[in-house]
Design a protein around this motif. Structure first.
Motif, PDB file in Angstrom:
ATOM      1  N   THR A   1     -69.425 -31.791 -17.844  1.00  0.00           N
ATOM      2  CA  THR A   1     -69.549 -32.632 -19.034  1.00  0.00           C
ATOM      3  C   THR A   1     -68.182 -33.206 -19.375  1.00  0.00           C
ATOM      4  OG1 THR A   1     -69.067 -30.865 -20.630  1.00  0.00           O
ATOM      5  CG2 THR A   1     -71.373 -31.134 -19.924  1.00  0.00           C
ATOM      6  N   PRO A   2     -68.140 -34.409 -19.944  1.00  0.00           N
ATOM      7  CA  PRO A   2     -66.843 -34.959 -20.341  1.00  0.00           C
ATOM      8  C   PRO A   2     -66.093 -34.044 -21.298  1.00  0.00           C
ATOM      9  CG  PRO A   2     -68.538 -36.660 -20.436  1.00  0.00           C
ATOM     10  CD  PRO A   2     -69.248 -35.363 -20.196  1.00  0.00           C
ATOM     11  N   GLU A   3     -66.819 -33.390 -22.206  1.00  0.00           N
ATOM     12  CA  GLU A   3     -66.167 -32.545 -23.213  1.00  0.00           C
ATOM     13  C   GLU A   3     -65.402 -31.401 -22.560  1.00  0.00           C
ATOM     14  OE1 GLU A   3     -69.431 -34.819 -24.962  1.00  0.00           O
ATOM     15  OE2 GLU A   3     -69.370 -33.443 -23.236  1.00  0.00           O
ATOM     16  N   ARG A   4     -66.025 -30.756 -21.579  1.00  0.00           N
ATOM     17  CA  ARG A   4     -65.362 -29.632 -20.914  1.00  0.00           C
ATOM     18  C   ARG A   4     -64.180 -30.112 -20.082  1.00  0.00           C
ATOM     19  NH1 ARG A   4     -64.777 -24.498 -22.317  1.00  0.00           N
ATOM     20  NH2 ARG A   4     -65.540 -22.986 -20.794  1.00  0.00           N
ATOM     21  N   VAL A   5     -64.349 -31.229 -19.392  1.00  0.00           N
ATOM     22  CA  VAL A   5     -63.258 -31.775 -18.584  1.00  0.00           C
ATOM     23  C   VAL A   5     -62.077 -32.163 -19.469  1.00  0.00           C
ATOM     24  CG1 VAL A   5     -62.591 -33.668 -17.056  1.00  0.00           C
ATOM     25  CG2 VAL A   5     -64.785 -32.507 -16.717  1.00  0.00           C
ATOM     26  N   ILE A   6     -62.353 -32.738 -20.614  1.00  0.00           N
ATOM     27  CA  ILE A   6     -61.284 -33.101 -21.559  1.00  0.00           C
ATOM     28  C   ILE A   6     -60.544 -31.852 -22.027  1.00  0.00           C
ATOM     29  CG2 ILE A   6     -60.848 -33.957 -23.903  1.00  0.00           C
ATOM     30  CD1 ILE A   6     -63.211 -35.951 -23.361  1.00  0.00           C
ATOM     31  N   GLU A   7     -61.296 -30.846 -22.429  1.00  0.00           N
ATOM     32  CA  GLU A   7     -60.678 -29.629 -22.957  1.00  0.00           C
ATOM     33  C   GLU A   7     -59.777 -28.955 -21.925  1.00  0.00           C
ATOM     34  OE1 GLU A   7     -62.062 -25.317 -24.873  1.00  0.00           O
ATOM     35  OE2 GLU A   7     -63.476 -26.518 -23.703  1.00  0.00           O
ATOM     36  N   LEU A   8     -60.290 -28.751 -20.730  1.00  0.00           N
ATOM     37  CA  LEU A   8     -59.516 -28.031 -19.722  1.00  0.00           C
ATOM     38  C   LEU A   8     -58.452 -28.928 -19.088  1.00  0.00           C
ATOM     39  CD1 LEU A   8     -62.142 -25.713 -17.998  1.00  0.00           C
ATOM     40  CD2 LEU A   8     -60.833 -25.406 -20.089  1.00  0.00           C
ATOM     41  N   GLY A   9     -58.748 -30.219 -18.952  1.00  0.00           N
ATOM     42  CA  GLY A   9     -57.738 -31.127 -18.437  1.00  0.00           C
ATOM     43  C   GLY A   9     -56.517 -31.190 -19.339  1.00  0.00           C
ATOM     44  N   ARG A  10     -56.747 -31.240 -20.646  1.00  0.00           N
ATOM     45  CA  ARG A  10     -55.634 -31.232 -21.593  1.00  0.00           C
ATOM     46  C   ARG A  10     -54.843 -29.934 -21.485  1.00  0.00           C
ATOM     47  NH1 ARG A  10     -52.702 -34.865 -24.098  1.00  0.00           N
ATOM     48  NH2 ARG A  10     -54.568 -35.973 -24.862  1.00  0.00           N
ATOM     49  N   ALA A  11     -55.533 -28.813 -21.357  1.00  0.00           N
ATOM     50  CA  ALA A  11     -54.850 -27.523 -21.255  1.00  0.00           C
ATOM     51  C   ALA A  11     -53.975 -27.460 -20.014  1.00  0.00           C
ATOM     52  CB  ALA A  11     -55.881 -26.396 -21.243  1.00  0.00           C
ATOM     53  N   VAL A  12     -54.490 -27.940 -18.892  1.00  0.00           N
ATOM     54  CA  VAL A  12     -53.706 -27.938 -17.653  1.00  0.00           C
ATOM     55  C   VAL A  12     -52.478 -28.830 -17.794  1.00  0.00           C
ATOM     56  CG1 VAL A  12     -53.742 -28.671 -15.231  1.00  0.00           C
ATOM     57  CG2 VAL A  12     -55.614 -27.282 -16.145  1.00  0.00           C
ATOM     58  N   ALA A  13     -52.648 -30.016 -18.360  1.00  0.00           N
ATOM     59  CA  ALA A  13     -51.507 -30.912 -18.562  1.00  0.00           C
ATOM     60  C   ALA A  13     -50.454 -30.260 -19.448  1.00  0.00           C
ATOM     61  CB  ALA A  13     -51.979 -32.228 -19.177  1.00  0.00           C
ATOM     62  N   GLU A  14     -50.881 -29.588 -20.499  1.00  0.00           N
ATOM     63  CA  GLU A  14     -49.934 -28.911 -21.398  1.00  0.00           C
ATOM     64  C   GLU A  14     -49.199 -27.800 -20.679  1.00  0.00           C
ATOM     65  OE1 GLU A  14     -52.423 -29.637 -25.587  1.00  0.00           O
ATOM     66  OE2 GLU A  14     -52.512 -27.699 -24.562  1.00  0.00           O
ATOM     67  N   GLY A  15     -49.905 -27.014 -19.856  1.00  0.00           N
ATOM     68  CA  GLY A  15     -49.251 -25.946 -19.120  1.00  0.00           C
ATOM     69  C   GLY A  15     -48.214 -26.464 -18.152  1.00  0.00           C
ATOM     70  N   LEU A  16     -48.536 -27.546 -17.448  1.00  0.00           N
ATOM     71  CA  LEU A  16     -47.573 -28.131 -16.517  1.00  0.00           C
ATOM     72  C   LEU A  16     -46.330 -28.628 -17.239  1.00  0.00           C
ATOM     73  CD1 LEU A  16     -49.997 -30.127 -14.174  1.00  0.00           C
ATOM     74  CD2 LEU A  16     -48.739 -28.044 -13.592  1.00  0.00           C
ATOM     75  N   MET A  17     -46.534 -29.366 -18.323  1.00  0.00           N
ATOM     76  CA  MET A  17     -45.386 -29.949 -19.031  1.00  0.00           C
ATOM     77  C   MET A  17     -44.520 -28.877 -19.679  1.00  0.00           C
ATOM     78  SD  MET A  17     -47.036 -33.512 -20.481  1.00  0.00           S
ATOM     79  CE  MET A  17     -45.460 -34.283 -20.827  1.00  0.00           C
ATOM     80  N   ALA A  18     -45.136 -27.784 -20.130  1.00  0.00           N
ATOM     81  CA  ALA A  18     -44.342 -26.682 -20.687  1.00  0.00           C
ATOM     82  C   ALA A  18     -43.437 -26.061 -19.638  1.00  0.00           C
ATOM     83  CB  ALA A  18     -45.268 -25.618 -21.279  1.00  0.00           C
ATOM     84  N   GLY A  19     -43.832 -26.205 -18.359  1.00  0.00           N
ATOM     85  CA  GLY A  19     -43.025 -25.675 -17.272  1.00  0.00           C
ATOM     86  C   GLY A  19     -42.104 -26.679 -16.629  1.00  0.00           C
ATOM     87  N   GLY A  20     -41.918 -27.849 -17.246  1.00  0.00           N
ATOM     88  CA  GLY A  20     -40.985 -28.833 -16.709  1.00  0.00           C
ATOM     89  C   GLY A  20     -41.535 -29.666 -15.574  1.00  0.00           C
ATOM     90  N   VAL A  21     -42.872 -29.805 -15.498  1.00  0.00           N
ATOM     91  CA  VAL A  21     -43.523 -30.570 -14.432  1.00  0.00           C
ATOM     92  C   VAL A  21     -44.452 -31.601 -15.066  1.00  0.00           C
ATOM     93  CG1 VAL A  21     -45.168 -30.422 -12.512  1.00  0.00           C
ATOM     94  CG2 VAL A  21     -43.371 -28.690 -12.764  1.00  0.00           C
ATOM     95  N   LEU A  22     -44.375 -32.845 -14.581  1.00  0.00           N
ATOM     96  CA  LEU A  22     -45.224 -33.899 -15.122  1.00  0.00           C
ATOM     97  C   LEU A  22     -46.613 -33.849 -14.493  1.00  0.00           C
ATOM     98  CD1 LEU A  22     -42.838 -37.011 -15.152  1.00  0.00           C
ATOM     99  CD2 LEU A  22     -43.453 -35.514 -17.066  1.00  0.00           C
ATOM    100  N   PRO A  23     -47.668 -34.029 -15.293  1.00  0.00           N
ATOM    101  CA  PRO A  23     -49.024 -34.119 -14.758  1.00  0.00           C
ATOM    102  C   PRO A  23     -49.366 -35.547 -14.350  1.00  0.00           C
ATOM    103  CG  PRO A  23     -49.099 -34.124 -17.147  1.00  0.00           C
ATOM    104  CD  PRO A  23     -47.642 -34.040 -16.766  1.00  0.00           C
ATOM    105  N   VAL A  24     -50.318 -35.659 -13.420  1.00  0.00           N
ATOM    106  CA  VAL A  24     -50.890 -36.944 -13.024  1.00  0.00           C
ATOM    107  C   VAL A  24     -52.393 -36.844 -13.231  1.00  0.00           C
ATOM    108  CG1 VAL A  24     -51.223 -38.624 -11.169  1.00  0.00           C
ATOM    109  CG2 VAL A  24     -49.100 -37.296 -11.270  1.00  0.00           C
TER     110      VAL A  24
END
Length: 337
Positions: free
Chosen positions: A146-169
């Protein structure tokens, strides 16, 4: 070349775990914006550190982006014995309300692995929403159906990457989830109407359009442009990616060497730039193909340069992080899932 020379609007691969003299000379002369690594480039941690350092040395740019596809599951270029095996995106759904926290933690651990060897861009999160009957190239890589689940987890993954000094694509914009074939092998054609696309496929990309980097889909959407895949379609990029979705970050192609695209490599690159792509991506490290792409590659200027600078400005030092504690917590979560 001077230090003031702009980079060229291309990201390239290399052939092995060390640069050949030909690659060193070619990259130094061409000045690509960045590089991408694959399993063929991954040796020991020290070897990867040496490779990323030598790639940046060819450009004289300490912040040059070096990308990798590190999603987990089937798509993980760095793995055992030197790095942990991470779960596919679909596995996080087992955690229910805690799924985003666990996905964020996993991405933060991945970012640590990448940053330690000089990689500062991860081609994740994948925001494609699969549908029944679609090809398994997406499959369990998707964070949900579902778009809702993809949005929720996609945002979380992007946040985790950026907190570690890595840019998401974010990928594969404007959506690969309905494709009934693998774009590595053939050109997918999606016949869904525009209303359905807007209500589902485009939604995760709209929700995460504030992120700095995106990768295009080699998919034909007949409701948008029946003749050209999104990567090569000015209409899709102008009206959908930049318009309806509202993405104003740096837009790169998926790999130009995938079989979804046809024709000489110079023409593939030219078509992508005409369509409005900022930076083309060529991954396999074949020198003949890279030279052909280079013939079409302009300097990264204007809006593309602005977007590239804005993306790199999002890079920040990793936040405080107890790696051992976090890894133990992550592994324990999956041990009982």
């Amino acid at each position: 070349m001077t230090s003031a020379s702009p980079p060229r609007a291309v990201i390239l691969g290399c052939s092995g775990t060390v640069l050949t003299p030909e690659e060193t000379a070619f990259f130094r002369d061409l000045r690509p914006w960045g590089f991408i690594l694959f399993k063929r480039n991954i040796g020991t941690p020290d070897a990867v550190r040496a490779l990323t350092a030598s790639l940046r040395d060819t450009l004289g740019r300490a912040d040059a982006p070096i990308l990798i596809d590190q999603e987990g599951g089937r798509v993980q270029r760095m793995g055992p014995p030197h790095w942990p095996k991470y779960p596919a995106g679909g596995r996080f759904n087992a955690f229910g309300e805690k799924a985003a926290d666990i996905a964020r933690l996993g991405a933060r651990l991945m970012a640590h692995d990448l940053a330690q060897v000089g990689i500062n861009v991860d081609c994740a999160p994948m925001l494609d929403v699969p549908v029944a009957g679609s090809d398994n190239i997406i499959g369990d890589r998707a964070y949900g159906d579902t778009p809702e689940r993809v949005i929720e987890l996609g945002r979380a993954v992007a946040e985790g990457l950026m907190a570690g000094g890595v840019l998401p694509v974010i990928k594969h914009i404007p959506g690969h989830g309905r494709a009934t074939c693998d774009s590595h092998l053939d050109l997918p054609v999606v016949g869904a109407d525009r209303t359905s696309l807007g209500a589902s496929d485009f939604r995760p990309f709209r929700a995460l359009a504030d992120l700095p980097l995106a990768m295009s889909a080699h998919v034909v959407f007949t409701a948008l442009d029946p003749e050209r895949p999104a990567t090569l379609s000015e209409r899709v990029i102008r009206e959908v990616v930049r318009g309806e979705i509202g993405f104003d970050g740096l837009l790169m192609t998926d790999d130009l060497s995938m079989h979804a695209l046809q024709g000489p490599f110079r023409e593939r690159a030219e078509a992508a730039y005409r369509a409005g792509i900022d930076v083309v991506l060529h991954c396999n490290g074949r020198m003949d193909e890279m030279r052909a792409v280079a013939e079409a590659t302009p300097d990264l200027m204007g809006e593309g340069a602005r977007r590239a600078e804005a993306a790199l400005a999002c890079l920040a030092p990793p936040d405080a992080f107890d790696v051992a504690e976090a890894r133990a917590r992550f592994e324990a979560a999956f041990a009982v899932a």
